[in-house]
Design a protein around this motif. Sequence first.
Motif, PDB file in Angstrom:
ATOM      1  N   VAL A   1      40.269  44.244  46.950  1.00 58.26           N
ATOM      2  CA  VAL A   1      39.673  45.222  47.859  1.00 58.26           C
ATOM      3  C   VAL A   1      38.886  44.475  48.936  1.00 58.26           C
ATOM      4  CG1 VAL A   1      39.526  47.160  46.268  1.00 58.26           C
ATOM      5  CG2 VAL A   1      37.695  45.456  46.267  1.00 58.26           C
ATOM      6  N   PRO A   2      38.715  45.093  50.118  1.00 57.13           N
ATOM      7  CA  PRO A   2      39.241  46.382  50.572  1.00 57.13           C
ATOM      8  C   PRO A   2      40.755  46.320  50.780  1.00 57.13           C
ATOM      9  CG  PRO A   2      37.410  45.635  51.951  1.00 57.13           C
ATOM     10  CD  PRO A   2      37.851  44.470  51.125  1.00 57.13           C
ATOM     11  N   LYS A   3      41.444  47.410  50.477  1.00 59.42           N
ATOM     12  CA  LYS A   3      42.895  47.436  50.574  1.00 59.42           C
ATOM     13  C   LYS A   3      43.363  47.202  52.009  1.00 59.42           C
ATOM     14  CE  LYS A   3      44.051  48.097  46.345  1.00 59.42           C
ATOM     15  NZ  LYS A   3      44.799  47.058  45.632  1.00 59.42           N
TER      16      LYS A   3
ATOM     17  N   SER B   1      49.423  42.441  46.862  1.00 61.82           N
ATOM     18  CA  SER B   1      48.519  43.099  45.909  1.00 61.82           C
ATOM     19  C   SER B   1      49.158  44.364  45.370  1.00 61.82           C
ATOM     20  CB  SER B   1      47.170  43.433  46.565  1.00 61.82           C
ATOM     21  OG  SER B   1      47.329  44.391  47.587  1.00 61.82           O
TER      22      SER B   1
ATOM     23  N   LEU C   1      36.550  40.641  50.089  1.00 62.77           N
ATOM     24  CA  LEU C   1      35.544  41.535  49.517  1.00 62.77           C
ATOM     25  C   LEU C   1      34.199  41.319  50.205  1.00 62.77           C
ATOM     26  CD1 LEU C   1      34.865  43.627  47.333  1.00 62.77           C
ATOM     27  CD2 LEU C   1      34.441  41.737  45.760  1.00 62.77           C
TER      28      LEU C   1
ATOM     29  N   VAL D   1      40.684  44.600  41.944  1.00 64.58           N
ATOM     30  CA  VAL D   1      40.045  43.365  42.415  1.00 64.58           C
ATOM     31  C   VAL D   1      40.352  43.131  43.890  1.00 64.58           C
ATOM     32  CG1 VAL D   1      39.974  40.857  42.140  1.00 64.58           C
ATOM     33  CG2 VAL D   1      40.123  42.326  40.122  1.00 64.58           C
TER      34      VAL D   1
ATOM     35  N   ALA E   1      32.499  48.486  48.155  1.00 60.76           N
ATOM     36  CA  ALA E   1      33.798  48.293  48.799  1.00 60.76           C
ATOM     37  C   ALA E   1      34.790  49.376  48.403  1.00 60.76           C
ATOM     38  CB  ALA E   1      34.358  46.906  48.450  1.00 60.76           C
ATOM     39  N   TRP E   2      34.584  49.979  47.237  1.00 59.39           N
ATOM     40  CA  TRP E   2      35.419  51.098  46.776  1.00 59.39           C
ATOM     41  C   TRP E   2      34.865  52.439  47.242  1.00 59.39           C
ATOM     42  CZ3 TRP E   2      40.160  51.599  45.016  1.00 59.39           C
ATOM     43  CH2 TRP E   2      40.793  50.507  44.427  1.00 59.39           C
TER      44      TRP E   2
ATOM     45  N   GLN F   1      28.085  45.279  44.934  1.00 57.70           N
ATOM     46  CA  GLN F   1      28.777  45.015  46.193  1.00 57.70           C
ATOM     47  C   GLN F   1      30.252  45.397  46.099  1.00 57.70           C
ATOM     48  OE1 GLN F   1      27.622  40.905  46.261  1.00 57.70           O
ATOM     49  NE2 GLN F   1      25.773  41.293  47.439  1.00 57.70           N
ATOM     50  N   TRP F   2      30.845  45.150  44.953  1.00 55.66           N
ATOM     51  CA  TRP F   2      32.241  45.546  44.726  1.00 55.66           C
ATOM     52  C   TRP F   2      32.372  47.062  44.735  1.00 55.66           C
ATOM     53  CZ3 TRP F   2      33.578  47.907  39.903  1.00 55.66           C
ATOM     54  CH2 TRP F   2      34.948  48.116  39.697  1.00 55.66           C
TER      55      TRP F   2
ATOM     56  N   PRO G   1      40.560  38.692  46.031  1.00 57.04           N
ATOM     57  CA  PRO G   1      39.318  39.339  46.478  1.00 57.04           C
ATOM     58  C   PRO G   1      38.675  38.629  47.673  1.00 57.04           C
ATOM     59  CG  PRO G   1      38.822  37.889  44.657  1.00 57.04           C
ATOM     60  CD  PRO G   1      40.313  37.720  44.965  1.00 57.04           C
TER      61      PRO G   1
END
Length: 269
Positions: free
Chosen positions: A221-223, A213, A183, A219, A76-77, A72-73, A180
């Motif tokens: 994210v999302p920015k 941030s 996220l 960590v 997000a990237w 899942q992380w 996070p």
Amino acid sequence: MSSVLGIHGVRNYKAADTTPDIGSKRLRTDWLEALGSRVPGLELETAYYADLLRSERQSDELDEAELVLVEQWARAWGVDPNGVQGRATGWLRWICGQVAERSGQRPAVVEKMVRTLFPEVARYFGPGRAAVRGRVRAALLRQRPDVVIAHSLGSIVAYETLHELTDELDVKLLLTLGSPLALPHAVFPRLDPAPRDGTGTKPPGVRRWMNLSDVGDFVAVPKGQLACAFPGVEELPEISIAPVWPHGVLDYLRHRSVPEAITAGLRAE
């Protein structure tokens, strides 16, 4: 004097922390040294819960629940975790390499973070949640802080616990670092209280919420999306705290943006 409570993130358990008080005192010393004297008159304490999330597992291999969080992380990237088949070490390293390219970090640094962060996040959302929140709730009620500084996983703990104490605290500033909270899938929908219609809420007992941030923090994210997910949050400009490990709390605390935010939060009425 202004009361500040620090709530730590991952990677904070030490074997020498034989009691929560010892762990809290160690963290307090480190945080005070990092902040220095740039905000005079601070009365700083820290809430320590790292011992509640430590693992007895001998291997650093991730289990299925932790690997789901990694997937899942990665999404997000903008990384498709199906780019490599299977869940072997090669799969994890490929994902970390893809995120490293997008964040400008070294793959080994990203992989170290993944192997540290997601096991603690999984344990928090699993069996550790009640105990961690109980520990932090007690610290909040004891300290009754003007400012809460919450880093990484600590921002999740702070968010949930402050919502519990709606009518019992008056916090002038919640300052989240490397958070996070927004996220998707891995964190945001698991929060308590749960978001409604895709939107979280600022804890009612918090007057002002600022978020900070590092531009390369893998960590957080999302920015730039935390303010979208939580209306009322002030997203401070992205900064660069450390090129090698852009998620360390002490590097965040050393950056001038932190004392500036604390000073602004304390002045706000």
